[in-house]
Scaffold this active site. Structure first.
Site, PDB file in Angstrom:
ATOM      1  N   ASP A 185     -79.979  48.911 -26.048  1.00 55.79           N
ATOM      2  CA  ASP A 185     -81.360  48.492 -25.901  1.00 55.79           C
ATOM      3  C   ASP A 185     -81.844  48.856 -24.497  1.00 55.79           C
ATOM      4  O   ASP A 185     -81.130  48.660 -23.514  1.00 55.79           O
ATOM      5  CB  ASP A 185     -81.429  46.979 -26.111  1.00 55.79           C
ATOM      6  CG  ASP A 185     -82.850  46.472 -26.189  1.00 55.79           C
ATOM      7  OD1 ASP A 185     -83.546  46.844 -27.143  1.00 55.79           O
ATOM      8  OD2 ASP A 185     -83.256  45.708 -25.282  1.00 55.79           O
TER       9      ASP A 185
ATOM     10  N   GLU B 273     -82.176  53.535 -26.361  1.00 60.68           N
ATOM     11  CA  GLU B 273     -83.600  53.735 -26.110  1.00 60.68           C
ATOM     12  C   GLU B 273     -83.751  54.312 -24.704  1.00 60.68           C
ATOM     13  O   GLU B 273     -83.434  53.631 -23.728  1.00 60.68           O
ATOM     14  CB  GLU B 273     -84.343  52.399 -26.159  1.00 60.68           C
ATOM     15  CG  GLU B 273     -84.339  51.741 -27.518  1.00 60.68           C
ATOM     16  CD  GLU B 273     -85.095  50.408 -27.483  1.00 60.68           C
ATOM     17  OE1 GLU B 273     -85.975  50.219 -28.344  1.00 60.68           O
ATOM     18  OE2 GLU B 273     -84.815  49.568 -26.623  1.00 60.68           O
TER      19      GLU B 273
END
Ligand code: CA
Length: 646
Positions: free
Chosen positions: A337, A368
């Site tokens: 994340d 990400e």
């Protein structure tokens, strides 16, 4: 009392760093026959005691407290010639004249709501068959489905055992059917039926936003709010007050996924924590966090704090944690994340250590490549965002937001248009998407680095997005198939939010992280609806075809050279693919693929020779009994075609 600024000054001192860097792999607690050891890194503590409890309820008092011994490099040690498996513990530290209570940052499990660690001998907490658990063999292509434990199995129509709905144990069933009777698959049975190879689990480490004692088990959160990084979340366990149950049941779930034929990817959030009341901050004030020169918490995560992976012992903590989950839970990969907040060094070190131990590329690593805001680094080091792709190991992938947005419009702007729903002048972006953005000067080293998708837990579902841009339902359904047809024919790794294959909707909600379970749950009745059955077949056929097309699944550094003769005109993109492969020959040497987003048929001239029609929007199983075409080919309105030449 020292401020965040004072602490930052101490930690910035190079001598302090050298004296207190600890490389050992024995931090945390180890229990085995005849021995328990507990080691805690806290060079700033003046005194540490360890407190032992009979249970994990945060209100009970310790039955024993014992001082820890200060050793070199800031490590505090304690041991007893006895296996204390099953005992709960925490620490009392005296730091800068103040008392701090802390959970062990390395706690392998915890009591209710993560307030206390559990001493655990992992060899004693194994579901039957665990020692034989192995991941299924790799297939040509990786097709990832993102699921949330509770969303996935909460709906009674899913056919999961009543007391396992929303729990780890729901994933031990690979044979569930709609309402428990008949043939319509649900759950893992459904994912298998459409060709999914990897299941990505949204956060399953211990997080803070759901009360594990919630009586009716109705609370919901995605879980991007870590508290104890190395312990499983309690609300998915059959008994949150028993720290053994969550470990054993998560292991059973992973074994269930492996047996059902899936590899398992863990969503990890090493960029921020729920708040500052945790084992990291309470053992080392402001060491694990970024602070601004004024002494405020940096907030590049948008969640109130950022983890300072540029500090050596923070990097070590993250690397240790990833290796721990791999070793103890047999994880097959990790999704990071807000990876753009983590240093390149940390990510490369994770990749290197996993490759050394398990073989190159055996474990997937991707994330990400962005942040949610500006961050303040404590040391000047590059971050693992898109601009630094060139510095990242080629075994680290990213979510390709340019492909996502080019296909169906900006994720951040519900009304934003992409190729399928009418944006003009972006055919070139679709052409780049096809080649996984591998152009001259591209920082991507191969399609292995690129995750292609049009829906994930963030932002609107594909159905909701297209509903916002396309009022006509028939047109919308065609755009839906074209979107999927495009990302499933791009080089890279296909990824989808679970439910995408049955028109999942959240009623337009673009951020459902704490919305009620009724918004978030998968409604399994939908899989049997007309239209949804057809759509599932569409995915099934297309994924099965892709598994046979080396021209698309090739992850090598030269894969983009297979794409040739790219052409476009407004609303139409076409190209040819060299589909030859010496090791795994395909039935077809060349492919022609054309996307037509115009609401009218499109005619084009096929390259010389005979072509077999392998898939269109209407039928992705044509490859089983293909018809032959040559010369002019007419593609339908809002449609795509894959043709193959032998
Ligand atoms: Ca929790």
């Amino acid at each position: 009392m020292k401020s965040a600024k004072d602490w930052a000054k101490i930690y910035a001192n190079e001598k302090w760093q050298q004296e207190n860097y600890y490389v050992g792999n024995d931090l945390g607690a180890q229990c085995k026959i005849g021995l328990t050891t507990i080691n805690l890194w806290s060079p700033v503590a003046d005194e540490v005691t360890v407190n032992f409890f009979k249970d994990g309820n945060p209100d009970t008092r310790p039955y024993w407290t014992s001082p820890m011994r200060r050793d070199k490099r800031g490590v505090w040690r304690w041991s007893l010639p006895e296996n204390m498996h099953g005992t709960y513990y925490d620490f009392t530290l005296v730091i800068d004249g103040e008392k701090h209570f802390a959970v062990d940052p390395y706690a392998k499990s915890v009591g209710v709501n993560g307030k206390r660690g559990l001493l655990i001998d992992m060899s004693l907490v194994r579901p039957d068959g665990w020692s034989e658990d192995i991941a299924p063999a790799r297939t040509n292509e990786t097709v990832i489905d993102e699921i949330h434990l509770k969303e996935f199995s909460y709906d009674p129509a899913g056919g999961f055992p009543e007391n396992e709905r929303g729990k780890y144990l729901a994933l031990t069933h690979a044979d569930t059917v709609l309402n428990g009777a008949g043939q319509t698959p649900t759950g893992l049975n459904y994912l298998k039926s459409i060709g999914i190879t990897h299941v990505q689990l949204m956060p399953i480490y211990d997080y803070g936003s759901v009360n594990e004692l919630d009586k009716d088990q109705h609370e919901f959160n995605w879980g991007y709010d870590p508290v104890n990084y190395n312990a499983p979340e309690g609300s998915y366990s059959s008994d949150a007050s028993d720290g053994m149950a969550r470990v054993k049941e998560l292991r059973a779930a992973i074994m269930g996924l492996h047996r059902a034929g899936f590899r398992v990817i863990m969503d990890v959030v090493y960029n921020h924590t729920y708040n500052l009341d945790n084992g990291l901050q309470n053992t080392m004030p402001y060491y694990y966090y970024r602070t601004t020169p004024d002494g405020y918490l940096s907030n590049g995560s948008g969640c109130g704090n950022d983890i300072a992976s540029e500090r050596s012992m923070v990097q070590k903590y993250i690397v240790d944690s990833v290796l721990y989950w791999t070793r103890m839970y047999h994880m097959d990969g990790f999704r990071f994340d807000l990876m753009g907040l983590i240093t390149v060094d940390t990510m490369n070190e994770i990749r290197r250590r996993l490759d050394n131990k398990y073989g190159k590329g055996e474990k997937l690593v991707y994330g990400e490549p962005w942040t949610a805001g500006q961050t303040t680094l404590m040391l000047d080091k590059p971050l693992a965002d898109k601009s630094n792709m060139g510095l990242l190991d080629d075994g680290i992938g990213i979510f390709e937001d340019d492909t996502r947005d080019s296909i169906k419009g900006s994720a951040g702007d519900a009304g934003g248009l992409g190729f399928v729903n009418g944006a003009d002048g972006i055919e070139w972006k679709i052409q780049n998407s096809v080649k996984a953005w591998r152009n001259d000067g591209s920082p991507f080293k191969s399609p292995a680095c690129v995750i292609n998708y049009v829906s994930a837990h963030d932002n609107q579902t594909l159905w909701d997005k297209l509903t916002a841009t396309t009022p006509d339902e028939g047109t919308r359904r065609r755009q839906y198939r074209l979107s999927v047809g495009i990302y499933l024919t791009c080089q890279g790794r296909p990824f989808m939010l679970s439910g995408e294959s049955f028109y999942r909707t959240k009623g337009g909600n673009g951020n459902s992280h704490d919305a009620p379970i009724e918004i978030n749950e998968l409604r399994w009745e939908d899989v049997a609806k007309k239209g949804c059955e057809d759509l599932a077949n569409f995915y099934r056929g297309l994924i099965a075809l892709r598994q046979q097309l080396p021209g698309l699944y090739d992850k090598g550094g030269f894969a983009h050279t297979r794409i040739g003769s790219q052409w476009s005109q407004p609303g139409v993109v076409g190209f040819m693919v060299d589909n030859t492969d010496d090791e795994q020959p395909s039935l077809w040497k060349f492919l022609t693929i054309v996307y037509n987003r115009k609401n009218e048929p499109f005619e084009f001239e096929l390259a010389e020779g005979e072509w077999q029609v392998l898939a269109t929007s209407a039928d992705t199983y044509l490859w089983r009994h293909p018809e032959t075409e040559s010369g002019q080919y007419e593609l339908g309105p809002i449609d795509f075609v894959i043709l193959g030449q032998k």
